[in-house]
Design a protein around this motif. Structure first.
Motif, mmCIF file in Angstrom:
data_model
loop_
_atom_site.group_PDB
_atom_site.id
_atom_site.type_symbol
_atom_site.label_atom_id
_atom_site.label_comp_id
_atom_site.label_asym_id
_atom_site.label_seq_id
_atom_site.Cartn_x
_atom_site.Cartn_y
_atom_site.Cartn_z
ATOM 1 N N CYS A 64 0.806 -1.251 -0.005
ATOM 2 C CA CYS A 64 0.074 -0.144 0.106
ATOM 3 C C CYS A 64 0.901 1.118 0.220
ATOM 4 N N LEU A 65 0.699 1.991 -0.776
ATOM 5 C CA LEU A 65 1.215 3.517 -0.789
ATOM 6 C C LEU A 65 0.373 4.222 0.282
ATOM 7 N N VAL A 66 1.212 5.176 0.866
ATOM 8 C CA VAL A 66 0.499 6.271 2.029
ATOM 9 C C VAL A 66 0.990 7.559 1.677
ATOM 10 N N GLN A 67 0.037 8.202 1.876
ATOM 11 C CA GLN A 67 0.035 9.962 1.838
ATOM 12 C C GLN A 67 -0.277 10.620 3.156
ATOM 13 N N PHE A 68 0.800 11.347 3.716
ATOM 14 C CA PHE A 68 0.224 12.207 4.809
ATOM 15 C C PHE A 68 -0.131 13.580 4.428
ATOM 16 N N ASN A 115 2.124 15.303 1.621
ATOM 17 C CA ASN A 115 1.531 16.210 0.475
ATOM 18 C C ASN A 115 2.420 17.549 0.778
ATOM 19 N N SER A 116 2.107 18.189 -0.512
ATOM 20 C CA SER A 116 2.951 19.519 -0.579
ATOM 21 C C SER A 116 2.267 20.668 0.385
ATOM 22 N N GLY A 133 8.682 10.585 -0.787
ATOM 23 C CA GLY A 133 8.590 11.316 -1.609
ATOM 24 C C GLY A 133 7.472 12.633 -1.620
ATOM 25 N N VAL A 134 7.119 13.040 -2.470
ATOM 26 C CA VAL A 134 6.138 14.086 -2.295
ATOM 27 C C VAL A 134 4.948 14.224 -3.153
ATOM 28 N N HIS A 135 3.672 14.316 -2.654
ATOM 29 C CA HIS A 135 2.532 14.374 -3.479
ATOM 30 C C HIS A 135 1.966 15.779 -3.751
ATOM 31 N N GLY A 188 12.913 12.012 -5.417
ATOM 32 C CA GLY A 188 12.109 10.856 -4.760
ATOM 33 C C GLY A 188 10.820 10.520 -5.530
ATOM 34 N N LEU A 189 10.052 9.960 -5.030
ATOM 35 C CA LEU A 189 8.769 9.439 -5.720
ATOM 36 C C LEU A 189 7.933 10.560 -5.752
ATOM 37 N N LEU A 190 7.252 10.963 -6.956
ATOM 38 C CA LEU A 190 6.553 11.931 -7.004
ATOM 39 C C LEU A 190 5.124 11.607 -7.484
#
Length: 345
Positions: A189-193, A226-227, A239-241, A259-261
């Motif tokens: 699973c990918l995760v975004q804070f 998150n940016s 990385g950054v979303h 990084g992962l974008l």
């Protein structure tokens, strides 16, 4: 954005006099129940002989991508594909040609694959194939991976579930970590804070971020931030979303974060910024009705599929998504689903 990437966003046209031939191809990532990928080795006497490629071939006039791929798999391998998921359309420029590759994932078929065109076949673990193709042969007996096959093998390593946080404040951290732990226990699973409206002080926000990051690291799960959050956090995460507006600004500045974008997208312009930044993936929505977009018209599945086909990279469906929509999402070209509230475990 490279000229080749730009062509991926529009229908193929007859090339002008003197231009390289533009060829449309359907290519299949044939995946068995264990996640192994089937590669074919180009026979002697053909261009790029001995290089390993994905099965497929030219799309004939009047054929859809899936019709062309099904025909090619029957002719090349003697199998009848029964489950084909549209995936990513990508343009690769060779020295003498430009090839638009419509990649699809094939997860069910009838028959046993055989090399009907004198090509050797090889089942591989896609996560173990070295992608620096110039230095590492695919098989012990030699042969390298065709350059155009490298991007889909890289994309295939992305999980198909993407959990986005909505903690709200310090009192929600424990519940969030429990829910995230369940998601990670259920598989990759990918995760975004993402906490742009945090109901607490900066110290508690930083603590929530560190707790999320720690859990993801212990479970070897990619974590993006998150940016909306401080830029020095981007490097701390995997990385950054980018929010759509931030992606537009960075694309204008020709600045790609390390990084992962990932990029949030709502329309064709946002996806153009994702291409310009060479983002690893995009998240497109909202697809279905959702409380966070009450009163706004959703894209719907047809609208999602039409836009996702222009992205040139994997696209996650966002908005009203859960395990119950995952199959529908993939049948409409999604790499997977992204969810804030919906169940992913």
């Amino acid at each position: 954005m490279s000229s080749a990437d730009g062509r991926a966003a529009q229908a193929a046209e007859s090339p002008p006099a003197g231009a390289k031939p533009y060829i449309r191809v359907a290519a299949g990532l044939i995946l068995d129940a264990g996640g192994r990928l089937l590669l074919g080795q180009r026979p002697k006497g053909k261009p790029w002989e001995d290089w390993w490629e994905l099965p497929g071939g030219k799309i004939e006039p009047g054929e859809t991508v899936q019709q062309a791929l099904a025909r090619e798999l029957d002719e090349e391998l003697g199998i009848h594909a029964t489950r084909i998921y549209p995936w990513v359309t990508h343009v690769h420029e060779y020295p003498k040609t430009i090839v638009e590759l419509a990649f699809c994932q094939v997860t069910a078929w009838e028959g046993e694959p055989r090399g009907l065109e004198n090509q050797a076949l090889l089942w591989v673990d896609p996560g173990a194939v070295r992608l620096d193709v110039a230095d590492h042969p695919v098989a012990p007996n030699g042969g390298f991976l065709l350059p155009a096959a490298t991007p889909p093998l890289k994309w295939l390593r992305l999980p198909i579930r993407y959990r986005i946080s909505a903690i709200g404040g310090p009192e929600g951290v424990a519940d969030w970590l429990d829910r995230l732990r369940a998601d990670l226990d259920a598989g990759p699973c990918l995760v975004q804070f993402r906490e742009p409206e945090w109901a607490g002080d900066e110290a508690s926000l930083a603590a929530a971020f560190e707790a999320t990051l720690d859990l993801c690291r212990r479970r070897a799960a990619p974590c993006l931030v998150n940016s909306a959050h401080p830029r020095d956090w981007w490097a701390r995460a995997g990385g950054v979303h980018l929010r759509a507006a931030d992606a537009a600004a960075l694309a204008a500045a020709d600045e790609r974060p390390a990084g992962l974008l990932a990029v949030s997208a709502h329309d064709a312009g946002d996806l153009a910024h994702a291409r310009a930044l060479e983002a690893d993936f995009a998240v497109l929505g909202h697809v279905l009705d959702t409380p966070s977009h009450a009163g706004e018209t959703p894209l719907g599945w047809a609208g999602f599929q039409a836009l996702a086909a222009t992205a040139g990279r994997p696209v996650f469906a966002l908005g009203g998504q859960s395990l119950q929509t995952a199959e529908t999402a993939r049948r409409h070209g999604a790499h997977g689903i992204a969810a804030i509230r919906g169940a992913l475990a």
